[in-house]
Write a protein that holds these residues in place. Structure first.
Motif, PDB file in Angstrom:
ATOM      1  N   ALA A  71       1.346   1.941   5.211  1.00 35.20           N
ATOM      2  CA  ALA A  71       1.896   2.574   6.469  1.00 35.20           C
ATOM      3  C   ALA A  71       3.197   1.721   6.937  1.00 35.20           C
ATOM      4  N   LYS A  72       2.797   0.496   7.002  1.00 38.14           N
ATOM      5  CA  LYS A  72       3.650  -0.507   7.747  1.00 38.14           C
ATOM      6  C   LYS A  72       4.843  -0.760   6.442  1.00 38.14           C
ATOM      7  N   VAL A  93      -0.555  -6.790  11.615  1.00 35.39           N
ATOM      8  CA  VAL A  93       0.524  -6.012  11.287  1.00 35.39           C
ATOM      9  C   VAL A  93       1.462  -5.334  12.272  1.00 35.39           C
ATOM     10  N   GLU A  94       0.879  -5.180  13.211  1.00 35.11           N
ATOM     11  CA  GLU A  94       1.633  -4.594  14.410  1.00 35.11           C
ATOM     12  C   GLU A  94       2.110  -5.501  15.343  1.00 35.11           C
ATOM     13  N   ALA A  95       1.504  -6.507  15.658  1.00 35.67           N
ATOM     14  CA  ALA A  95       1.669  -7.610  16.338  1.00 35.67           C
ATOM     15  C   ALA A  95       2.555  -8.772  16.257  1.00 35.67           C
ATOM     16  N   SER A 152       7.258 -10.781   7.234  1.00 41.84           N
ATOM     17  CA  SER A 152       8.248 -10.892   6.387  1.00 41.84           C
ATOM     18  C   SER A 152       7.966  -9.901   5.174  1.00 41.84           C
ATOM     19  N   ALA A 153       9.015  -9.634   4.188  1.00 45.61           N
ATOM     20  CA  ALA A 153       8.776  -8.805   3.026  1.00 45.61           C
ATOM     21  C   ALA A 153       7.910  -9.601   2.128  1.00 45.61           C
ATOM     22  N   SER A 154       8.059 -10.613   2.050  1.00 45.39           N
ATOM     23  CA  SER A 154       7.295 -11.479   0.971  1.00 45.39           C
ATOM     24  C   SER A 154       5.818 -11.567   1.711  1.00 45.39           C
ATOM     25  N   ASP A 155       5.711 -11.656   3.114  1.00 45.03           N
ATOM     26  CA  ASP A 155       4.302 -11.622   3.903  1.00 45.03           C
ATOM     27  C   ASP A 155       3.584 -10.286   3.336  1.00 45.03           C
ATOM     28  N   MET A 156       4.179  -9.301   3.326  1.00 41.76           N
ATOM     29  CA  MET A 156       3.615  -7.881   2.971  1.00 41.76           C
ATOM     30  C   MET A 156       3.217  -7.957   1.569  1.00 41.76           C
TER      31      MET A 156
END
Lengths: 133, 133
Positions: free
Chosen positions: A128-129, B109-111, B115-119
């Motif tokens: 989702a994110k 993930v909301e707060a 970064s993209a690499s984190d994801m």
DNA sequence: CGCAAACTACTAAGGGCTTAGTTTCAAATC
DNA sequence: GATTTGAAACTAAGCCCTTAGTAGTTTGCG
């Protein structure tokens, strides 16, 4: 340009008892001292005055608000649970994980038993994110 | 039947200063009071005796160990950083997220800005965990 | 060996948290 | 209106955390 309302940078974490009572306030909405006392588990025998004191401290800290009602007061949360959760996670990432969120999650999946449905949940969260950044 | 060595059920979280010093101990390995003092950021001007006191408290709590060396002592961590991280996450899940790990991640993930690499990192973590349960 | 420097132990003060008793105040009842 | 009752405010004691000074001990060196 609508300034984003972010007044709370890093308010102190709630103390254990404060958090314990806040869970009840969040759950019940607007509560009297007696309500909180009744909502405590039976084995947790706090005195009426102790609960009253902690609620007053919470009010003083701006975490709850009180309004007079009949003989006593009714307390309700000013700080929403969401906000406190967010604040807590940020605090942990900052103080323990060097500001690296993924390090927290890495430790979580390793150190906390996760059910299959938990794992599903997590994957969905990331999807989702990830889809709309 | 090899009893699993899990002596630490829920030791108190470290206090802010204790944690601050432990980060240095974890990073440097075996340190003297002077080492810790030198490793503190310049704006953090603690007295030598303050650092000494906190290290002694940490030893008393069993978090570090000391051995005599020359004129002074050398301190090293007994509690590994991994273990403390695990303990901290569990504590947060327990006290703030009702024992629901996915709730923590949802809030994260909301707060917290990721970064993209984190994801990427997170997705890899889940995949790795998911493949061999 | 004796002295200076470094290091630790002891101690303490200030502040916050927890718990709860005592007192005071307001409200409901007669 | 006076009394009873129940709740809030005040107060306090005990404990821990933070910070640091002082005093005493050890060590290295001349």
């Amino acid at each position: 340009m609508t300034r984003k309302p972010e007044p709370e940078v890093a308010p102190r974490p709630l103390t254990p008892v404060e958090l314990e009572l806040m869970h009840i306030v969040w759950r019940l909405g607007e509560v009297s001292v007696a309500d909180v006392l009744a909502a405590l588990p039976p084995e947790r025998a706090l005195a009426y005055t102790s609960v009253s004191t902690v609620l007053r401290i919470l009010e003083q800290k701006g975490v709850v608000h009180s309004r007079k009602q009949g003989r006593g007061h009714l307390y309700s949360a000013v700080l929403p649970r969401d906000a406190y959760e967010a604040q807590s996670v940020r605090h942990l990432v900052e103080t323990v994980f060097d500001g690296t969120p993924s390090a927290l999650v890495a430790r979580l999946v390793e150190a906390v038993p996760l059910s299959a449905s938990d794992m599903d949940q997590l994957r969905k969260l990331l999807d989702a994110k990830g889809r709309k950044p």
